[in-house]
Design an enzyme around this catalytic site. Structure first.
Site, PDB file in Angstrom:
ATOM      1  CB  SER A   1       8.103  -5.731   6.565  1.00 21.07           C
ATOM      2  OG  SER A   1       6.978  -6.261   7.240  1.00 21.07           O
TER       3      SER A   1
ATOM      4  N   GLY B   1       1.169  -7.392   6.560  1.00 18.26           N
ATOM      5  CA  GLY B   1       0.283  -8.214   5.733  1.00 18.26           C
ATOM      6  C   GLY B   1       0.395  -7.869   4.258  1.00 18.26           C
ATOM      7  CG  ASP B   2      -0.639  -4.085   3.091  1.00 19.00           C
ATOM      8  OD1 ASP B   2      -1.635  -4.828   3.161  1.00 19.00           O
ATOM      9  OD2 ASP B   2      -0.627  -2.916   3.521  1.00 19.00           O
TER      10      ASP B   2
ATOM     11  CD  GLU C   1      -7.060  -1.070   1.257  1.00 15.48           C
ATOM     12  OE1 GLU C   1      -6.380  -0.584   2.161  1.00 15.48           O
ATOM     13  OE2 GLU C   1      -6.594  -1.380   0.145  1.00 15.48           O
TER      14      GLU C   1
END
Length: 307
Positions: free
Chosen positions: A283, A250-251, A139
């Site tokens: 999550s 994914g994080d 990012e």
């Protein structure tokens, strides 16, 4: 600092609707949320949730959202001394469309994130060099990501997202672990990546490009792991759960992996991947990005069920 995350710090604007819109379609949503996000920020928060020590290196705007992000991360136990305010650029914004089935579409406007320079990375050289694990996301500009990987002295994890169309070969050869999802794997390799067999082919392709070890996450299907030391990629499964919001799964996976590679060197990589899959699965049962990130209780539950 034990885990240093280098990359994105964003503010998420989330629109929730019964389904995702098709091309050119306007639909009415049911809810709007503002929440904290960014891949590097989410990884750092995950490590902190697990009672590990984490820091973030990046940039936010010199605006309300930037101030708010720094305050929130501090409250969550993340060291923000290397998160710089940037005049003339807004804090990174992610526009998230989320269906009630948990599917998402995301458009990110990087803003200050894309002002992270290689000089910024050199400024924090000693912090990166001392870190047990350095997690880097894309990012920020690729040269800055590469510089972060070059400075890492121990373990580095590249979460190669978002995937650039033209990839510098150093992104494959520098990190200890290269992590992507199926879509990103397909962009990097040019191969279709849908099934387990597709993932195995993609892993082998990445290893041929110079990766030391590769993980391809497959959502509810788990993950595929391979390295230059293994003869065949391994498929790691995850629990089947009802998905509410997959935005930061994914994080969560990468954050748990970074924590385990720092604090649980006694377990094998396959088990680390399985534990990360387990935590990421749970999550998605919670709405929100950082609100859904796993805690030590979830990780401990995995070890209780496994042993």
């Amino acid at each position: 600092m034990e885990v240093v995350a280098v990359g994105g710090c964003w503010c998420d604007f989330v629109s929730i609707s019964p389904k995702l819109p098709k091309k050119g379609q306007t639909i009415l949503g049911s809810k709007f949320l503002t929440q904290h996000g960014g891949k590097a920020a989410n990884v750092a928060v995950t490590v902190s949730h697990l009672k590990g020590k984490s820091a973030i290196i990046g940039r936010v705007g010199n605006d309300f959202w930037g101030e708010n992000r720094i305050k929130s991360l501090n409250e969550l136990g993340v060291n923000t001394n290397c998160l710089q305010k940037t005049s003339g650029h807004h804090t990174g914004i992610a526009m998230v469309n989320l269906s009630e089935a948990g599917e998402n579409q995301i458009v990110g406007i990087p803003g200050a994130n894309y002002q992270v320079s290689a000089q910024d990375i050199d400024k924090y050289k000693s912090i990166i060099e001392k870190a047990e694990v350095v997690v880097v996301t894309l990012e920020i500009p690729v040269p800055s990501a590469i510089r972060s990987l070059e400075l890492s002295q121990r373990i580095s994890i590249l979460n190669a997202a978002p995937a650039p169309e033209n990839c510098d070969p150093a992104l494959f050869t520098l990190p200890t672990v290269f992590v992507v999802n199926e879509t990103e794997a397909s962009i990097f390799t040019g191969l279709p990546v849908v099934s387990f067999e597709d993932c195995k082919k993609a892993v082998k392709c990445f290893l041929e490009k110079g990766c030391k070890s590769v993980i391809i996450t497959m959502g509810e299907k788990g993950a595929v792991f391979g390295s230059d030391a293994t003869s065949d990629p391994i498929h790691v499964k995850c629990p089947q759960v009802a998905c509410i919001d997959s935005t930061a799964a994914g994080d969560a996976f990468v954050g748990v992996l970074a924590y385990l590679m720092t604090y649980r060197k006694d377990i094998e990589m396959e088990q680390m991947v399985e534990a990360a899959c387990y935590c990421a699965s749970y999550s998605v049962t919670i709405q929100g990005s950082q609100a859904s990130l796993p805690t030590l209780t979830t990780l401990q539950q995995y070890f209780l069920e496994k042993f």
